[in-house]
Write a protein that holds these residues in place. Sequence first.
Motif, mmCIF file in Angstrom:
data_model
loop_
_atom_site.group_PDB
_atom_site.id
_atom_site.type_symbol
_atom_site.label_atom_id
_atom_site.label_comp_id
_atom_site.label_asym_id
_atom_site.label_seq_id
_atom_site.Cartn_x
_atom_site.Cartn_y
_atom_site.Cartn_z
ATOM 1 N N TYR A 121 0.822 -1.205 0.000
ATOM 2 C CA TYR A 121 0.000 0.000 0.000
ATOM 3 C C TYR A 121 0.861 1.261 0.000
ATOM 4 O O TYR A 121 1.885 1.315 0.688
ATOM 5 C CB TYR A 121 -0.902 0.041 1.246
ATOM 6 C CG TYR A 121 -1.741 -1.199 1.433
ATOM 7 C CD1 TYR A 121 -1.323 -2.214 2.293
ATOM 8 C CD2 TYR A 121 -2.962 -1.356 0.770
ATOM 9 C CE1 TYR A 121 -2.081 -3.354 2.479
ATOM 10 C CE2 TYR A 121 -3.722 -2.493 0.959
ATOM 11 C CZ TYR A 121 -3.275 -3.488 1.807
ATOM 12 O OH TYR A 121 -4.032 -4.616 1.991
ATOM 13 N N GLU B 122 0.806 9.293 2.833
ATOM 14 C CA GLU B 122 0.759 8.636 1.525
ATOM 15 C C GLU B 122 2.141 8.608 0.886
ATOM 16 O O GLU B 122 2.324 8.998 -0.266
ATOM 17 C CB GLU B 122 -0.289 9.311 0.635
ATOM 18 C CG GLU B 122 -1.699 9.099 1.159
ATOM 19 C CD GLU B 122 -2.766 9.836 0.336
ATOM 20 O OE1 GLU B 122 -3.939 9.782 0.725
ATOM 21 O OE2 GLU B 122 -2.413 10.459 -0.673
ATOM 22 N N SER C 43 -17.919 12.361 8.985
ATOM 23 C CA SER C 43 -16.797 12.022 8.111
ATOM 24 C C SER C 43 -15.581 11.745 8.980
ATOM 25 O O SER C 43 -15.575 11.970 10.174
ATOM 26 C CB SER C 43 -16.468 13.137 7.103
ATOM 27 O OG SER C 43 -17.542 13.369 6.253
ATOM 28 N N TYR D 226 -9.183 10.041 5.147
ATOM 29 C CA TYR D 226 -9.755 9.111 4.187
ATOM 30 C C TYR D 226 -9.554 9.650 2.781
ATOM 31 O O TYR D 226 -9.297 10.833 2.572
ATOM 32 C CB TYR D 226 -11.249 8.923 4.464
ATOM 33 C CG TYR D 226 -12.057 10.197 4.331
ATOM 34 C CD1 TYR D 226 -12.150 11.096 5.388
ATOM 35 C CD2 TYR D 226 -12.728 10.502 3.143
ATOM 36 C CE1 TYR D 226 -12.882 12.264 5.262
ATOM 37 C CE2 TYR D 226 -13.456 11.667 3.012
ATOM 38 C CZ TYR D 226 -13.529 12.552 4.084
ATOM 39 O OH TYR D 226 -14.252 13.710 3.959
ATOM 40 N N ASP D 227 -9.644 8.739 1.810
ATOM 41 C CA ASP D 227 -9.533 9.113 0.406
ATOM 42 C C ASP D 227 -10.822 9.812 -0.021
ATOM 43 O O ASP D 227 -11.903 9.239 0.102
ATOM 44 C CB ASP D 227 -9.285 7.866 -0.438
ATOM 45 C CG ASP D 227 -9.056 8.214 -1.888
ATOM 46 O OD1 ASP D 227 -10.023 8.626 -2.570
ATOM 47 O OD2 ASP D 227 -7.914 8.066 -2.356
ATOM 48 N N LEU E 194 -12.050 10.431 -2.849
ATOM 49 C CA LEU E 194 -12.774 9.826 -3.971
ATOM 50 C C LEU E 194 -13.477 8.532 -3.574
ATOM 51 O O LEU E 194 -14.611 8.265 -3.992
ATOM 52 C CB LEU E 194 -11.807 9.559 -5.123
ATOM 53 C CG LEU E 194 -11.183 10.794 -5.772
ATOM 54 C CD1 LEU E 194 -10.207 10.381 -6.870
ATOM 55 C CD2 LEU E 194 -12.266 11.706 -6.350
ATOM 56 N N THR E 195 -12.806 7.721 -2.752
ATOM 57 C CA THR E 195 -13.351 6.399 -2.428
ATOM 58 C C THR E 195 -13.980 6.321 -1.054
ATOM 59 O O THR E 195 -14.783 5.435 -0.780
ATOM 60 C CB THR E 195 -12.251 5.325 -2.497
ATOM 61 O OG1 THR E 195 -11.294 5.598 -1.461
ATOM 62 C CG2 THR E 195 -11.550 5.353 -3.851
ATOM 63 N N GLY E 196 -13.595 7.235 -0.176
ATOM 64 C CA GLY E 196 -14.066 7.182 1.203
ATOM 65 C C GLY E 196 -13.299 6.197 2.059
ATOM 66 O O GLY E 196 -13.577 6.042 3.249
ATOM 67 N N TYR E 197 -12.317 5.531 1.439
ATOM 68 C CA TYR E 197 -11.569 4.519 2.183
ATOM 69 C C TYR E 197 -10.602 5.174 3.171
ATOM 70 O O TYR E 197 -10.038 6.244 2.932
ATOM 71 C CB TYR E 197 -10.788 3.608 1.237
ATOM 72 C CG TYR E 197 -11.639 2.695 0.394
ATOM 73 C CD1 TYR E 197 -11.164 2.183 -0.808
ATOM 74 C CD2 TYR E 197 -12.929 2.345 0.779
ATOM 75 C CE1 TYR E 197 -11.937 1.340 -1.599
ATOM 76 C CE2 TYR E 197 -13.711 1.517 0.000
ATOM 77 C CZ TYR E 197 -13.209 1.020 -1.184
ATOM 78 O OH TYR E 197 -13.985 0.196 -1.965
ATOM 79 N N ASN F 7 -7.355 6.104 5.007
ATOM 80 C CA ASN F 7 -6.013 6.326 4.470
ATOM 81 C C ASN F 7 -4.899 6.060 5.467
ATOM 82 O O ASN F 7 -3.727 6.256 5.152
ATOM 83 C CB ASN F 7 -5.897 7.774 3.975
ATOM 84 C CG ASN F 7 -6.231 7.886 2.503
ATOM 85 O OD1 ASN F 7 -6.611 6.907 1.870
ATOM 86 N ND2 ASN F 7 -6.088 9.073 1.962
#
Lengths: 109, 124
Positions: free
Chosen positions: A32, A52, B31, B100-101, B103-106, B108
């Motif tokens: 990841y 990231e 969120s 969180y991302d 775009l995806t809500g995942y 991070n």
Amino acid sequence: QSALTQPASVSGSPGQSITISCTGTSSDVGSYNLVSWYQQHPGKAPKLMIYEVSKRPSGVSNRFSGSKSGNTASLTISGLQAEDEADYYCCSYAGSSTEFGGGTKLTVL
Amino acid sequence: QVQLQESGPGLVKPSETLSLTCTVSGGSISSYYWSWIRQPPGKGLEWIGYIYYSGSTNYNPSLKSRVTISVDTSKNQFSLKLSSVTAADTAVYYCARGSYDILTGYYNAYMDVWGKGTTVTVSS
């Protein structure tokens, strides 16, 4: 025993550059691009420095940079300053969990 | 800007349940993934788990059997309960906001806002 392996200590002189490694496995760092780095001064809460793998939050000096190769992530601090002396922790997503490294004490000589 | 503040007893007896609350101010708890991390004296950071504002949770496998994280959106708070504590649970406990991302809500897996931490000692 931490899931991610960091050197216990590193040191450098003012103005120099140092690199702290963070070694994981193919289940975390290797899979990841979700590696982050935190700076912690004594008695203080950790502060996000890199996320990231290589992104810097607003307000963090561009002397801090991050990278990753395979199962190992790295934090590089260039132009060392006295205030950089602190503990540094890496962190990685690991699927169903989040893992921290054991921490590295940076000494500015 | 968003600030987090931990609160709860500083001393817990062995075998009892540790309970802490984190109050979110300066922003909504809606969120984000709201996390707990701890740091034993002189040691490194350990991720305990997170709760999404909707109530879904994820815990450190090594603590999963003893941990419960809950959220109260009406109070802008989330809480940690750790049962059957021992001296090994003595630590500074931090609450933090997990990102969180977009775009995806995942999740991070990085924490961009932290509380100052609260020390919990397990002792009789």
